[in-house]
Design an enzyme around this catalytic site. Sequence first.
Site, short mmCIF file in Angstrom:
data_model
loop_
_atom_site.label_atom_id
_atom_site.label_comp_id
_atom_site.label_asym_id
_atom_site.label_seq_id
_atom_site.Cartn_x
_atom_site.Cartn_y
_atom_site.Cartn_z
CG ASN A 1 71.50 63.13 -47.91
OD1 ASN A 1 70.29 62.95 -47.89
ND2 ASN A 1 72.23 62.83 -48.99
CG ASP B 1 68.31 61.64 -56.94
OD1 ASP B 1 68.83 62.70 -56.54
OD2 ASP B 1 68.97 60.71 -57.46
C1 FPP Z 1 67.99 64.64 -53.69
O1 FPP Z 1 68.26 65.63 -54.64
C2 FPP Z 1 67.18 65.21 -52.64
C3 FPP Z 1 67.56 65.32 -51.34
C4 FPP Z 1 68.87 64.86 -50.83
C5 FPP Z 1 66.71 65.93 -50.34
C6 FPP Z 1 65.25 65.78 -50.52
C7 FPP Z 1 64.63 66.87 -49.79
C8 FPP Z 1 63.53 67.55 -50.15
C9 FPP Z 1 62.67 67.18 -51.27
C10 FPP Z 1 63.12 68.76 -49.39
C11 FPP Z 1 62.90 68.56 -47.91
C12 FPP Z 1 61.86 67.55 -47.60
C13 FPP Z 1 60.86 67.70 -46.72
C14 FPP Z 1 60.02 66.53 -46.37
C15 FPP Z 1 60.53 69.00 -46.12
P1 FPP Z 1 69.78 65.99 -54.93
O2 FPP Z 1 70.08 67.23 -54.18
O3 FPP Z 1 70.68 64.84 -54.62
O4 FPP Z 1 69.69 66.26 -56.48
P2 FPP Z 1 70.84 66.02 -57.55
O5 FPP Z 1 71.15 64.55 -57.54
O6 FPP Z 1 70.18 66.48 -58.81
O7 FPP Z 1 72.00 66.88 -57.12
#
Ligand code: FPP
Length: 246
Positions: A74, A26
Site C-alpha cells: 500500500n 476492500d
Molecule cells: C481497501 O480499500 C482498504 C484499504 C487499503 C485500507 C483499509 C483501511 C481502513 C478500513 C481504515 C483504517 C483501519 C483502521 C484499523 C483504523 P480500497 O481503498 O483499496 O478500495 P477500492 O479497491 O474500492 O479502491
Amino acid sequence: MATQAKPDLSSAAPPHGARHVAIIMDGNGRWAKKRLLPRAAGHRAGVEAVRRVARAAQDLGLECLTLYAFSSENWKRPASEVADLMGLLRRFIEADLDEFHANGVRLKVIGDYHALEPSLVAMIENAVARTSGNSGPMIAIALNYGAQDEMVRAVQRIAQRAACGEIMPDTIGPAEIDAALYTADLPPLDLLIRTSGEQRLSNFMLWQAAYAELYFTDILWPDFDGRALAAALDAFRMRDRRFGGL
Ligand code: FPP
C-alpha cells in the site's frame, strides 16, 4: 505439508465454531466513488465499519479478529492517501483504546509496523502493552503486512537458529514455521473474508490460510456490519472442513 488441528468445539464454543476470522477490508474507494466523495471519505467510513465489526466479533464469541488495514504494497498509493490512512489509524487508537481496554480486548499488530512513523509506533506499542493482560478477544491489525515478507522473515529467523546450532535443519517442520510468524500467538485461522467482490488473497496470511475457509462478498467494506459478519459465520458453519481427511 502444513497440518492444522481441528478447532476444539467445546461446549463453551459459539455455535458457528469459528475461533479466528480475518478480513481483507476492500472497497473503501469504490464506496466513496459511488457517492462522488473523495477516497478519504471511504476510508473514514471504513473505520466506522471496523468499530461495528470489532463489537460484533466480541458479541459473536470470536477469539480473534484480524483486519488487513495496510499492506506492505500500500506504500505505492499516493502519499496523501498513505497519510490519510496513518492519520485514521492514529485517531482510531486515540479514540477507541479506552473502550477496547474496558471490554477486555487484547490489541495486537502483525506486520513490520516499525517502519511507520516513530510516534505512531509508540502509540501502537502502548496500546498493545496496555491491553496485553486482558482476557477477552484479540483484535489483530495488520499494518505494513505482507505474507511473503512474513515468511521470508520467519525463514531468516529459523536459519539463524540453525546456523548457531540451536535447531537441526531436518527437525524444522510446520510448528517451527508457525512459531516464527507474526501470528504465533493467534489461534489457527478458520475463516478468511474479503469484501467488495474481489476474489484474491493479495499477499494476506498465505501460510495461515492453508486450511481456512474462504468467503467472498460483494458488500463494500464501509457497508459491512455485524449482520454481514454473522452471515459469513452462518456460511462457515455449513462448510464441511475435512483438513485433508474424509
Ligand atoms: C481497501 O480499500 C482498504 C484499504 C487499503 C485500507 C483499509 C483501511 C481502513 C478500513 C481504515 C483504517 C483501519 C483502521 C484499523 C483504523 P480500497 O481503498 O483499496 O478500495 P477500492 O479497491 O474500492 O479502491
